[in-house]
Design an enzyme around this catalytic site. Structure first.
Site, short mmCIF file in Angstrom:
data_model
loop_
_atom_site.label_atom_id
_atom_site.label_comp_id
_atom_site.label_asym_id
_atom_site.label_seq_id
_atom_site.Cartn_x
_atom_site.Cartn_y
_atom_site.Cartn_z
N GLU A 293 0.87 -1.18 0.00
CA GLU A 293 0.00 0.00 0.00
C GLU A 293 0.91 1.22 0.00
OE1 GLU A 293 -3.82 1.54 2.62
OE2 GLU A 293 -2.06 0.78 3.70
N GLU B 140 -8.36 10.77 2.41
CA GLU B 140 -8.53 9.82 3.51
C GLU B 140 -8.71 10.59 4.81
OE1 GLU B 140 -6.43 5.99 5.76
OE2 GLU B 140 -5.52 6.84 3.95
#
Length: 231
Positions: A124, A217
């Site tokens: 990620e 996010e």
């Protein structure tokens, strides 16, 4: 309903049609044609552009795709969410251009990044452009590996292992690769290859590219953003 008013303005601009009070039916038809509010998390394409919408379900989020490579997110509360538009698969040599309005409250834990995943190895990654003055410490418990200068700023590079956490392959253990921009911004161009090459020089190798998005996010607080992506 400020949100609906702002969204109508954006939609009309994207559609290239000027709607006046006497033509509300046409305006509603245009709005339906060029927007799609995502009512549940998932991935897909809208107007030919890939999108991803993840939420832990504990914060209130409204994610809306808009035609022409644009999306809007409103959020309020506590709980992780990651939303954005981009490509699937992503590219290690892309130049990703983004911009728009980004309006978190002053204490919101929120970031704006070029974000994605690779497989084999499962990684990620974040190229972090904005973290609201450090309110969201994306590098918590991470190891500093080095720096890279790209697109007008120094970036600090970190790595971190996630153990038994959600991933594109389900619950898994994987590494995160993180570049954090020193001079925050909410618009510009990210030369992805500069970061990929810097990571590789530090032994941080990506595998087969999965999706790559310009992502908002958040963990807590409230705000809204309207982001346009080109890549």
């Amino acid at each position: 309903m400020v949100f609906l008013s702002l969204l109508s303005v954006v939609v009309v601009a994207v559609a290239g049609v000027y709607a006046f009070p006497g033509n509300l039916t046409q305006m509603r038809e245009i709005r339906r044609a060029v927007t799609a509010q995502q009512t549940s998390p998932g991935q897909g394409t809208f107007d030919g552009v890939f999108y991803s919408y993840f939420t832990s379900g504990s914060s209130d989020t409204i994610f809306t795709n808009i035609a022409g490579g644009q999306y809007e997110i409103q959020w309020d509360g506590n709980g992780d969410f990651v939303v954005g538009q981009g490509t699937n698969p992503g590219s290690t040599s892309a130049s990703v251009t983004f911009g728009g309005s980004f309006e978190p409250n002053p204490d919101a834990e929120v970031i704006l990044s070029v974000y994605g995943w690779s497989e084999n190895p499962l990684v990620e990654y974040y190229i972090n452009e904005f973290n609201n003055g450090g309110k969201f410490d994306i590098t918590f418990d991470a190891t500093h590996k080095g720096t890279v200068t790209s697109d007008g700023s120094l970036y600090n590079i970190y790595t971190h292992q996630q153990v038994n956490q959600p991933s594109i392959q389900g619950t898994a253990t994987f590494n995160q690769y993180i570049s954090v921009r020193s001079s925050e911004r909410t618009s510009g161009t990210v030369t992805v290859g500069n970061h990929v090459n810097a990571w590789a020089s530090l032994g941080m190798h990506l595998g087969q590219m999965n999706y790559q998005i310009v992502a908002v996010e958040g963990l807590s607080g409230s705000g809204q953003a309207t982001i346009t992506v080109r890549g």
